[in-house]
Design a protein around this motif. Structure first.
Motif, PDB file in Angstrom:
ATOM      1  N   GLU A 393       0.999  -1.241   0.001  1.00 24.05           N
ATOM      2  CA  GLU A 393      -0.031   0.009  -0.036  1.00 24.05           C
ATOM      3  C   GLU A 393       0.749   1.136  -0.017  1.00 24.05           C
ATOM      4  OE1 GLU A 393      -0.478  -2.673   1.605  1.00 24.05           O
ATOM      5  OE2 GLU A 393      -2.620  -3.173   1.640  1.00 24.05           O
ATOM      6  N   ILE A 394       1.944   1.226   0.336  1.00 25.91           N
ATOM      7  CA  ILE A 394       2.896   2.426   0.641  1.00 25.91           C
ATOM      8  C   ILE A 394       3.027   2.891  -0.742  1.00 25.91           C
ATOM      9  CG2 ILE A 394       5.172   3.219   1.299  1.00 25.91           C
ATOM     10  CD1 ILE A 394       3.385   2.293   3.750  1.00 25.91           C
ATOM     11  N   SER A 395       3.498   2.027  -1.691  1.00 25.07           N
ATOM     12  CA  SER A 395       3.882   2.362  -3.171  1.00 25.07           C
ATOM     13  C   SER A 395       2.503   3.097  -3.669  1.00 25.07           C
ATOM     14  CB  SER A 395       4.221   1.162  -4.022  1.00 25.07           C
ATOM     15  OG  SER A 395       5.272   0.497  -3.232  1.00 25.07           O
ATOM     16  N   LYS A 396       1.509   2.501  -3.446  1.00 26.87           N
ATOM     17  CA  LYS A 396       0.322   3.020  -4.154  1.00 26.87           C
ATOM     18  C   LYS A 396       0.006   4.449  -3.477  1.00 26.87           C
ATOM     19  CE  LYS A 396      -1.990  -1.466  -4.444  1.00 26.87           C
ATOM     20  NZ  LYS A 396      -2.960  -2.382  -3.654  1.00 26.87           N
ATOM     21  N   ILE A 397       0.219   4.649  -2.336  1.00 20.74           N
ATOM     22  CA  ILE A 397      -0.042   5.812  -1.588  1.00 20.74           C
ATOM     23  C   ILE A 397       0.921   6.943  -2.373  1.00 20.74           C
ATOM     24  CG2 ILE A 397       0.159   7.250   0.650  1.00 20.74           C
ATOM     25  CD1 ILE A 397      -0.613   4.824   2.226  1.00 20.74           C
ATOM     26  N   MET A 398       2.214   6.433  -2.326  1.00 22.45           N
ATOM     27  CA  MET A 398       3.184   7.487  -3.022  1.00 22.45           C
ATOM     28  C   MET A 398       2.773   7.761  -4.602  1.00 22.45           C
ATOM     29  SD  MET A 398       6.824   5.568  -1.708  1.00 22.45           S
ATOM     30  CE  MET A 398       7.783   6.399  -2.917  1.00 22.45           C
ATOM     31  N   GLU A 399       2.281   6.662  -5.348  1.00 24.20           N
ATOM     32  CA  GLU A 399       1.932   7.063  -6.789  1.00 24.20           C
ATOM     33  C   GLU A 399       0.763   8.081  -6.667  1.00 24.20           C
ATOM     34  OE1 GLU A 399       1.459   3.259  -8.633  1.00 24.20           O
ATOM     35  OE2 GLU A 399       0.126   4.331 -10.040  1.00 24.20           O
ATOM     36  N   LEU A 406       2.218  15.767  -5.122  1.00 23.92           N
ATOM     37  CA  LEU A 406       2.931  15.759  -3.994  1.00 23.92           C
ATOM     38  C   LEU A 406       4.099  14.359  -3.996  1.00 23.92           C
ATOM     39  CD1 LEU A 406       3.500  16.646  -0.832  1.00 23.92           C
ATOM     40  CD2 LEU A 406       1.993  14.605  -0.336  1.00 23.92           C
ATOM     41  N   ILE A 407       5.153  14.866  -3.735  1.00 25.50           N
ATOM     42  CA  ILE A 407       6.486  13.871  -3.753  1.00 25.50           C
ATOM     43  C   ILE A 407       6.739  13.418  -2.316  1.00 25.50           C
ATOM     44  CG2 ILE A 407       8.856  13.465  -4.145  1.00 25.50           C
ATOM     45  CD1 ILE A 407       8.597  15.242  -6.576  1.00 25.50           C
ATOM     46  N   VAL A 408       6.548  12.178  -2.041  1.00 23.02           N
ATOM     47  CA  VAL A 408       6.747  11.664  -0.634  1.00 23.02           C
ATOM     48  C   VAL A 408       7.775  10.084  -0.969  1.00 23.02           C
ATOM     49  CG1 VAL A 408       4.914  12.452   0.671  1.00 23.02           C
ATOM     50  CG2 VAL A 408       4.649  10.267  -0.705  1.00 23.02           C
ATOM     51  N   ILE A 409       8.610   9.959   0.085  1.00 22.98           N
ATOM     52  CA  ILE A 409       9.392   9.008   0.017  1.00 22.98           C
ATOM     53  C   ILE A 409       9.195   7.812   1.282  1.00 22.98           C
ATOM     54  CG2 ILE A 409      11.290   9.740  -1.459  1.00 22.98           C
ATOM     55  CD1 ILE A 409      12.789  10.629   0.766  1.00 22.98           C
ATOM     56  N   LYS A 410       9.702   6.695   0.871  1.00 22.20           N
ATOM     57  CA  LYS A 410       9.320   5.720   2.094  1.00 22.20           C
ATOM     58  C   LYS A 410      10.768   5.727   3.158  1.00 22.20           C
ATOM     59  CE  LYS A 410       9.674   2.053  -1.019  1.00 22.20           C
ATOM     60  NZ  LYS A 410       9.062   0.686  -1.545  1.00 22.20           N
ATOM     61  N   ALA A 411      10.525   4.898   4.009  1.00 17.19           N
ATOM     62  CA  ALA A 411      11.716   4.471   4.685  1.00 17.19           C
ATOM     63  C   ALA A 411      11.220   3.304   5.638  1.00 17.19           C
ATOM     64  CB  ALA A 411      11.983   5.604   5.846  1.00 17.19           C
ATOM     65  N   GLY A 412      12.197   2.865   6.733  1.00 18.51           N
ATOM     66  CA  GLY A 412      11.814   1.910   7.613  1.00 18.51           C
ATOM     67  C   GLY A 412      12.446   0.568   7.343  1.00 18.51           C
ATOM     68  N   THR A 413      12.833  -0.264   8.187  1.00 20.05           N
ATOM     69  CA  THR A 413      13.508  -1.433   8.330  1.00 20.05           C
ATOM     70  C   THR A 413      12.127  -2.448   7.378  1.00 20.05           C
ATOM     71  OG1 THR A 413      14.620  -1.295  10.304  1.00 20.05           O
ATOM     72  CG2 THR A 413      14.087  -3.834   9.507  1.00 20.05           C
ATOM     73  N   TYR A 414      10.970  -2.029   7.662  1.00 17.73           N
ATOM     74  CA  TYR A 414      10.089  -3.106   6.923  1.00 17.73           C
ATOM     75  C   TYR A 414       9.267  -2.301   5.851  1.00 17.73           C
ATOM     76  CZ  TYR A 414      10.782  -4.988  11.619  1.00 17.73           C
ATOM     77  OH  TYR A 414      11.427  -5.403  12.789  1.00 17.73           O
ATOM     78  N   VAL A 432       0.516  22.434   4.227  1.00 21.45           N
ATOM     79  CA  VAL A 432      -0.747  22.131   4.520  1.00 21.45           C
ATOM     80  C   VAL A 432      -1.400  21.333   3.340  1.00 21.45           C
ATOM     81  CG1 VAL A 432      -3.097  22.944   5.064  1.00 21.45           C
ATOM     82  CG2 VAL A 432      -1.298  23.798   6.442  1.00 21.45           C
ATOM     83  N   LYS A 433      -1.267  21.958   2.138  1.00 23.62           N
ATOM     84  CA  LYS A 433      -1.787  21.397   0.800  1.00 23.62           C
ATOM     85  C   LYS A 433      -1.119  20.041   0.665  1.00 23.62           C
ATOM     86  CE  LYS A 433      -2.633  21.970  -4.031  1.00 23.62           C
ATOM     87  NZ  LYS A 433      -2.474  22.753  -5.291  1.00 23.62           N
ATOM     88  N   GLY A 434      -0.029  19.639   1.014  1.00 25.93           N
ATOM     89  CA  GLY A 434       0.839  18.469   0.894  1.00 25.93           C
ATOM     90  C   GLY A 434       0.223  17.362   1.833  1.00 25.93           C
ATOM     91  N   LEU A 435      -0.026  18.012   2.864  1.00 24.39           N
ATOM     92  CA  LEU A 435      -0.795  17.010   3.864  1.00 24.39           C
ATOM     93  C   LEU A 435      -2.137  16.522   3.526  1.00 24.39           C
ATOM     94  CD1 LEU A 435       0.689  18.631   7.135  1.00 24.39           C
ATOM     95  CD2 LEU A 435       1.085  16.262   6.522  1.00 24.39           C
ATOM     96  N   ASP A 436      -2.990  17.743   3.108  1.00 19.39           N
ATOM     97  CA  ASP A 436      -4.180  17.081   2.340  1.00 19.39           C
ATOM     98  C   ASP A 436      -4.160  16.145   1.520  1.00 19.39           C
ATOM     99  OD1 ASP A 436      -5.503  19.164   3.724  1.00 19.39           O
ATOM    100  OD2 ASP A 436      -5.459  20.633   2.135  1.00 19.39           O
ATOM    101  N   ILE A 437      -3.264  16.308   0.565  1.00 11.73           N
ATOM    102  CA  ILE A 437      -3.012  15.225  -0.775  1.00 11.73           C
ATOM    103  C   ILE A 437      -2.604  13.854  -0.005  1.00 11.73           C
ATOM    104  CG2 ILE A 437      -1.633  14.607  -2.424  1.00 11.73           C
ATOM    105  CD1 ILE A 437      -1.181  17.589  -3.181  1.00 11.73           C
ATOM    106  N   PHE A 438      -1.959  14.013   1.183  1.00  9.19           N
ATOM    107  CA  PHE A 438      -1.425  12.757   1.698  1.00  9.19           C
ATOM    108  C   PHE A 438      -2.499  12.025   2.250  1.00  9.19           C
ATOM    109  CE2 PHE A 438       0.249  10.841   5.815  1.00  9.19           C
ATOM    110  CZ  PHE A 438       1.093   9.861   5.099  1.00  9.19           C
ATOM    111  N   GLU A 439      -3.404  12.816   3.071  1.00 11.10           N
ATOM    112  CA  GLU A 439      -4.643  12.129   3.664  1.00 11.10           C
ATOM    113  C   GLU A 439      -5.412  11.634   2.850  1.00 11.10           C
ATOM    114  OE1 GLU A 439      -6.955  14.411   6.686  1.00 11.10           O
ATOM    115  OE2 GLU A 439      -8.136  12.664   6.680  1.00 11.10           O
TER     116      GLU A 439
END
Ligand SMILES: Cc1ncc(COP(=O)(O)O)c(C=O)c1O
Length: 448
Positions: A393-399, A406-414, A432-439
């Motif tokens: 789901e992380i890749s789908k959120i990023m897409e 909005l450009i976001v990147i992932k992280a985390g051991t998992y 704020v706009k970026g956070l709207d898009i993220f949500e």
């Protein structure tokens, strides 16, 4: 749940025709093993906005992976680079130049602690870490290095050994470096000892003592290396008590404490360097990324007696302290003070934390929201009780974020964490706009 789509998001052609065309060249001439977070080609960037070759604009929550704390192409830095590039581009160690000693002087005064220091410049984060370990070994005459789980220190042979993630960083590359010892990190959301912070008995710190009985004698340990905020590991903030415990252990046994501030430095955490929260002085601090606004530069800042233990010629590099990168770094340092960018990170934290806390409560698949300053991350799980990581789901959120600008990147051991490293100069409305898009994107992916 009713969703308010960001205007025009569905009509954007992403990747656009030019990016697609260039991608064909990329496929033909670049190795598949080099991964890219987006299928886009950048054309230009300013502040916290990147424009791709097809004219699509994106709010940048990645900041070139923590490199653009002063934003993309700030005019002060651009002018300093232009000015320098017309006069002197390279000398190597053949002849000294003023920007190098000025950067070193500044680094030695702004890094934490009163002990006299010296600074040595190199080109990448991994190169700084490699040199920090060499210096610690030479100073102590010992070989062992203790590193933490969930850490990231680079991709060279030594630093990928120090890094605590088997795939993709180690698999197939062995034999790796020797004399590296691993201890649990204070990943409080997934405490290895089943405890809850605050109020725990710091078993993770005590594990350091145990390893000195079971795996490597203190007499064989040169250094403990840690990131005050683990970056690639998913923005795990090391508690002050933990850092102080480590510092005491280092003093007791004569270990060199290396603070890797390559991702957490330059105002990102709300202080110039994240280790400042603990009040301790590391023996060596490594820094890179945002030091020069995107030009390749990194530094090892060490207590003078520690770094001066190395023999002449033992450390160095052809491109060490490139004048153009140094000119950019001097301007970045000036901008940090002039615009009080660490303070700006604290302001951004308020917006991030308020909004992400609400999002966390609202959605069952957000297990943790954590970070410090403008370094925040969201950890996704199947459900809050089991904490089993979700990854696809992380890749789908990023897409979806990308489609919406909005450009976001992932992280985390998992690989189940999305992290935010926006330029500290990002405008409040952009954040704020970026956070709207993220949500909106997470709601779409999880059908919430
Ligand atoms: C904490 C830390 N150390 C070292 C590195 C390696 O830096 P580089 O990719 O410039 O070699 C990174 C890169 O992300 C990092 O975050």
């Amino acid at each position: 749940m009713a969703l308010t789509l960001v205007p025009d998001s569905s009509s954007r052609d992403i990747p656009g025709p030019k990016s697609k065309e260039l991608m064909e060249l990329r496929k033909k001439y670049l190795p598949e093993s080099v991964s890219n977070a987006t299928p886009l080609f950048a054309a230009e960037a300013k502040g916290a906005i990147i424009t791709d070759v097809d004219g699509n604009e994106f709010i940048d929550f990645a900041g070139g992976i923590g490199v653009l704390n002063v934003g993309s192409c700030p005019i002060e830095v651009v002018n300093a680079i232009k000015d320098q590039v017309e006069r002197l581009i390279h000398t190597s160690s053949v002849m000294l130049h003023e920007p190098y000693v000025r950067v070193a002087e500044k680094l030695c005064t702004i890094t934490p602690g009163d002990t006299p220091k010296k600074a040595f410049l190199v080109n990448s984060g991994a190169e700084a870490v490699e040199n920090a370990v060499k210096i610690a070994r030479k100073y102590t005459g010992r070989r062992g290095v203790i590193a933490l789980e969930n850490s990231f220190h680079g991709r060279t042979m030594l630093t990928s050994t120090l890094t605590s993630k088997a795939k993709p960083y180690k698999v197939g590359f062995g034999p790796l470096a020797t004399d590296i010892y691993r201890v649990p990190s204070p990943y409080c959301y997934r405490c290895s000892f089943g405890q809850t912070y605050p109020g725990c008995t710091l078993e993770c710190a005590k594990a350091l003592k145990k390893i000195l009985d079971t795996e490597v004698a203190p007499e064989d340990v040169a250094a403990i290396i840690l990131e005050p905020i683990q970056g690639e590991g998913g923005f795990i903030v090391l508690p002050n008590e933990y850092l102080r415990y480590v510092k005491e252990l280092c003093e007791e046994h004569g270990f060199v404490l290396i603070a890797d501030e390559i991702q957490s430095g330059w105002g990102r955490s709300g202080k110039l360097f994240a280790i400042e929260y603990s009040g301790i002085e590391p023996d060596i601090l490594t820094t890179a990324k945002s030091i020069a606004a995107g030009l390749p530069l990194s530094a090892v800042v060490a207590k003078a007696d520690v770094i001066d233990s190395v023999h002449k010629g033992g450390i160095g590099s052809t491109y060490s302290g490139n004048p153009v990168a140094c000119a950019a770094a001097l301007k970045v340092m000036e901008m940090m003070e002039k615009y009080n960018l660490p303070q700006r990170a604290n302001h951004l934290e308020e917006i991030l934390l308020n909004r992400l806390s609400v999002i966390k409560e609202k959605y069952p698949f957000i297990g943790d929201v954590r970070g410090r300053g403008a370094m925040y991350a969201v950890e996704f799980v199947k459900d809050k009780a089991a904490k089993e990581p979700v990854t696809n789901e992380i890749s789908k959120i990023m897409e979806l974020c990308l489609q919406r600008g909005l450009i976001v990147i992932k992280a985390g051991t998992y690989n189940n964490v999305i992290r935010f490293l926006p330029p500290l100069v990002i405008k409040d409305e952009q954040l704020v706009k970026g956070l709207d898009i993220f949500e909106e994107s997470i709601a779409l992916v999880f059908n919430a």
